[in-house]
Design a protein around this motif. Structure first.
Motif, PDB file in Angstrom:
ATOM      1  N   VAL A  37       0.807  -1.498   0.253  1.00  0.00           N
ATOM      2  CA  VAL A  37      -0.060   0.043  -0.214  1.00  0.00           C
ATOM      3  C   VAL A  37       0.724   1.284   0.201  1.00  0.00           C
ATOM      4  CG1 VAL A  37      -2.107  -1.024   1.103  1.00  0.00           C
ATOM      5  CG2 VAL A  37      -0.058   0.064   2.445  1.00  0.00           C
ATOM      6  N   ILE A  38       2.129   1.284   0.525  1.00  0.00           N
ATOM      7  CA  ILE A  38       2.830   2.586   0.286  1.00  0.00           C
ATOM      8  C   ILE A  38       4.251   2.201  -0.502  1.00  0.00           C
ATOM      9  CG2 ILE A  38       2.389   3.102   2.807  1.00  0.00           C
ATOM     10  CD1 ILE A  38       5.071   1.802   3.409  1.00  0.00           C
ATOM     11  N   ILE A  39       4.214   1.410  -1.748  1.00  0.00           N
ATOM     12  CA  ILE A  39       5.185   1.320  -2.477  1.00  0.00           C
ATOM     13  C   ILE A  39       5.409   2.282  -3.321  1.00  0.00           C
ATOM     14  CG2 ILE A  39       3.870  -0.081  -4.332  1.00  0.00           C
ATOM     15  CD1 ILE A  39       7.546  -0.915  -3.134  1.00  0.00           C
ATOM     16  N   ALA A  40       4.375   3.144  -3.752  1.00  0.00           N
ATOM     17  CA  ALA A  40       4.495   4.156  -4.521  1.00  0.00           C
ATOM     18  C   ALA A  40       5.255   5.397  -3.870  1.00  0.00           C
ATOM     19  CB  ALA A  40       3.159   4.696  -5.044  1.00  0.00           C
ATOM     20  N   ASP A  41       4.934   5.465  -2.370  1.00  0.00           N
ATOM     21  CA  ASP A  41       5.713   6.428  -1.585  1.00  0.00           C
ATOM     22  C   ASP A  41       7.309   6.099  -1.733  1.00  0.00           C
ATOM     23  OD1 ASP A  41       3.262   7.496  -1.015  1.00  0.00           O
ATOM     24  OD2 ASP A  41       2.968   6.634   0.914  1.00  0.00           O
ATOM     25  N   TYR A  42       7.509   4.832  -1.293  1.00  0.00           N
ATOM     26  CA  TYR A  42       8.959   4.701  -1.553  1.00  0.00           C
ATOM     27  C   TYR A  42       9.560   4.924  -2.757  1.00  0.00           C
ATOM     28  CZ  TYR A  42       9.345   2.299   2.994  1.00  0.00           C
ATOM     29  OH  TYR A  42       9.528   2.034   4.438  1.00  0.00           O
ATOM     30  N   GLN A  43       8.841   4.370  -4.064  1.00  0.00           N
ATOM     31  CA  GLN A  43       9.423   4.714  -5.024  1.00  0.00           C
ATOM     32  C   GLN A  43       9.675   6.236  -5.506  1.00  0.00           C
ATOM     33  OE1 GLN A  43       6.463   2.664  -7.170  1.00  0.00           O
ATOM     34  NE2 GLN A  43       7.852   0.731  -7.536  1.00  0.00           N
ATOM     35  N   ARG A  44       8.789   7.064  -5.028  1.00  0.00           N
ATOM     36  CA  ARG A  44       8.740   8.579  -5.338  1.00  0.00           C
ATOM     37  C   ARG A  44       9.880   9.264  -4.445  1.00  0.00           C
ATOM     38  NH1 ARG A  44       4.310   9.316  -3.274  1.00  0.00           N
ATOM     39  NH2 ARG A  44       4.767  10.208  -1.296  1.00  0.00           N
ATOM     40  N   ARG A  45      10.144   8.642  -3.231  1.00  0.00           N
ATOM     41  CA  ARG A  45      11.053   9.140  -2.475  1.00  0.00           C
ATOM     42  C   ARG A  45      12.423   8.642  -2.860  1.00  0.00           C
ATOM     43  NH1 ARG A  45       7.457   6.882   2.620  1.00  0.00           N
ATOM     44  NH2 ARG A  45       6.178   8.733   2.946  1.00  0.00           N
ATOM     45  N   GLU A  46      12.647   7.533  -3.392  1.00  0.00           N
ATOM     46  CA  GLU A  46      13.848   6.881  -3.954  1.00  0.00           C
ATOM     47  C   GLU A  46      14.234   7.805  -5.207  1.00  0.00           C
ATOM     48  OE1 GLU A  46      15.946   2.727  -5.346  1.00  0.00           O
ATOM     49  OE2 GLU A  46      14.076   3.204  -5.834  1.00  0.00           O
ATOM     50  N   GLN A  47      13.446   7.952  -6.150  1.00  0.00           N
ATOM     51  CA  GLN A  47      13.430   8.969  -7.178  1.00  0.00           C
ATOM     52  C   GLN A  47      13.984  10.162  -7.065  1.00  0.00           C
ATOM     53  OE1 GLN A  47       9.958   9.625  -9.624  1.00  0.00           O
ATOM     54  NE2 GLN A  47      11.149   9.089 -11.479  1.00  0.00           N
ATOM     55  N   GLN A  65      24.536  11.166   1.855  1.00  0.00           N
ATOM     56  CA  GLN A  65      23.579  10.797   2.758  1.00  0.00           C
ATOM     57  C   GLN A  65      22.347  10.347   1.835  1.00  0.00           C
ATOM     58  OE1 GLN A  65      21.411  13.764   5.273  1.00  0.00           O
ATOM     59  NE2 GLN A  65      20.680  12.260   6.432  1.00  0.00           N
ATOM     60  N   ALA A  66      22.131  11.203   0.803  1.00  0.00           N
ATOM     61  CA  ALA A  66      21.101  10.792  -0.062  1.00  0.00           C
ATOM     62  C   ALA A  66      21.454   9.489  -1.040  1.00  0.00           C
ATOM     63  CB  ALA A  66      20.882  11.956  -1.260  1.00  0.00           C
ATOM     64  N   GLY A  67      22.530   9.250  -1.417  1.00  0.00           N
ATOM     65  CA  GLY A  67      22.648   8.052  -1.834  1.00  0.00           C
ATOM     66  C   GLY A  67      22.573   6.841  -1.112  1.00  0.00           C
ATOM     67  N   ARG A  68      22.913   7.058   0.157  1.00  0.00           N
ATOM     68  CA  ARG A  68      22.676   5.727   1.121  1.00  0.00           C
ATOM     69  C   ARG A  68      21.438   5.697   1.685  1.00  0.00           C
ATOM     70  NH1 ARG A  68      26.804   8.543   3.374  1.00  0.00           N
ATOM     71  NH2 ARG A  68      25.757   9.239   5.283  1.00  0.00           N
ATOM     72  N   LEU A  69      20.597   6.805   1.504  1.00  0.00           N
ATOM     73  CA  LEU A  69      19.044   6.583   1.894  1.00  0.00           C
ATOM     74  C   LEU A  69      18.376   5.971   0.644  1.00  0.00           C
ATOM     75  CD1 LEU A  69      18.403   9.919   3.576  1.00  0.00           C
ATOM     76  CD2 LEU A  69      17.773   7.663   4.433  1.00  0.00           C
ATOM     77  N   ALA A  70      18.853   6.291  -0.627  1.00  0.00           N
ATOM     78  CA  ALA A  70      18.072   5.764  -1.741  1.00  0.00           C
ATOM     79  C   ALA A  70      18.474   4.548  -1.904  1.00  0.00           C
ATOM     80  CB  ALA A  70      18.765   6.760  -3.147  1.00  0.00           C
ATOM     81  N   ALA A  71      19.552   4.032  -1.534  1.00  0.00           N
ATOM     82  CA  ALA A  71      20.036   2.511  -1.672  1.00  0.00           C
ATOM     83  C   ALA A  71      19.177   1.839  -0.608  1.00  0.00           C
ATOM     84  CB  ALA A  71      21.584   2.388  -1.454  1.00  0.00           C
ATOM     85  N   ILE A  73      16.260   2.448   0.651  1.00  0.00           N
ATOM     86  CA  ILE A  73      14.920   2.386   0.076  1.00  0.00           C
ATOM     87  C   ILE A  73      14.633   1.505  -1.052  1.00  0.00           C
ATOM     88  CG2 ILE A  73      12.991   3.926  -0.990  1.00  0.00           C
ATOM     89  CD1 ILE A  73      13.808   6.208   0.643  1.00  0.00           C
ATOM     90  N   GLY A  74      15.481   1.587  -2.060  1.00  0.00           N
ATOM     91  CA  GLY A  74      15.657   0.759  -3.099  1.00  0.00           C
ATOM     92  C   GLY A  74      15.653  -0.570  -2.676  1.00  0.00           C
ATOM     93  N   ALA A  75      16.664  -1.232  -1.671  1.00  0.00           N
ATOM     94  CA  ALA A  75      16.552  -2.316  -0.966  1.00  0.00           C
ATOM     95  C   ALA A  75      15.143  -2.733  -0.387  1.00  0.00           C
ATOM     96  CB  ALA A  75      17.445  -2.376  -0.157  1.00  0.00           C
ATOM     97  N   ARG A  76      14.360  -2.074   0.149  1.00  0.00           N
ATOM     98  CA  ARG A  76      13.453  -2.330   0.808  1.00  0.00           C
ATOM     99  C   ARG A  76      12.315  -2.359  -0.530  1.00  0.00           C
ATOM    100  NH1 ARG A  76      13.691  -4.362   5.644  1.00  0.00           N
ATOM    101  NH2 ARG A  76      14.607  -2.838   7.191  1.00  0.00           N
ATOM    102  N   THR A  81       9.101  -6.344  -3.961  1.00  0.00           N
ATOM    103  CA  THR A  81       8.797  -6.623  -5.365  1.00  0.00           C
ATOM    104  C   THR A  81       9.469  -7.857  -5.927  1.00  0.00           C
ATOM    105  OG1 THR A  81      10.472  -5.200  -6.348  1.00  0.00           O
ATOM    106  CG2 THR A  81       8.095  -4.294  -5.961  1.00  0.00           C
ATOM    107  N   ASP A  82      10.605  -8.015  -5.458  1.00  0.00           N
ATOM    108  CA  ASP A  82      11.509  -9.471  -5.813  1.00  0.00           C
ATOM    109  C   ASP A  82      11.763 -10.485  -4.785  1.00  0.00           C
ATOM    110  OD1 ASP A  82      11.488  -8.268  -8.344  1.00  0.00           O
ATOM    111  OD2 ASP A  82      13.601  -7.170  -7.871  1.00  0.00           O
ATOM    112  N   PRO A  83      10.754 -11.123  -4.040  1.00  0.00           N
ATOM    113  CA  PRO A  83      11.076 -11.875  -2.918  1.00  0.00           C
ATOM    114  C   PRO A  83      11.977 -12.965  -3.379  1.00  0.00           C
ATOM    115  CG  PRO A  83       8.749 -12.129  -3.769  1.00  0.00           C
ATOM    116  CD  PRO A  83       9.317 -11.086  -4.344  1.00  0.00           C
ATOM    117  N   GLU A  84      12.814 -13.280  -2.383  1.00  0.00           N
ATOM    118  CA  GLU A  84      13.724 -14.446  -2.387  1.00  0.00           C
ATOM    119  C   GLU A  84      12.901 -15.621  -2.935  1.00  0.00           C
ATOM    120  OE1 GLU A  84      17.049 -17.033  -0.180  1.00  0.00           O
ATOM    121  OE2 GLU A  84      16.814 -14.689   0.158  1.00  0.00           O
TER     122      GLU A  84
END
Length: 89
Positions: A37-47, A65-71, A73-76, A81-84
């Motif tokens: 339900v919040i994936i779009a929020d995460y994608q917007r923040r990462e972008q 800091q921005a690069g580390r936060l983006a990484a 969020i991208g990992a989450r 979206t790509d469960p093991e």
């Protein structure tokens, strides 16, 4: 040079997004798991974060800091979206 908060606002993030960053204390290790339900929020923040480090080298992104936060969020996002795949026995 503007701080990260100002840069993200300039990239279109809302006060709700900034409050989310405040809630995790701008700490990459505090990024909670993403939920459908919040994936779009995460994608917007990462972008937006990635847009603030556009033009930096890979090493510079990793140090920022921005690069580390983006990484983080991208990992989450990837966790959701790509469960093991389960191993077959």
């Amino acid at each position: 040079m503007p701080n990260l908060r100002d840069s993200l606002i300039a990239k279109g993030l809302t006060s709700s997004d900034i409050a989310w960053f405040d809630a995790i204390d701008w700490n990459p290790s505090s990024v909670p798991p993403a939920e459908p339900v919040i994936i779009a929020d995460y994608q917007r923040r990462e972008q937006a974060l990635n847009a603030t480090v556009d033009g930096l080298s890979f090493a510079e992104r990793g140090e920022s800091q921005a690069g580390r936060l983006a990484a983080a969020i991208g990992a989450r996002i990837a966790d959701l979206t790509d469960p093991e795949e389960e191993k077959e026995e």
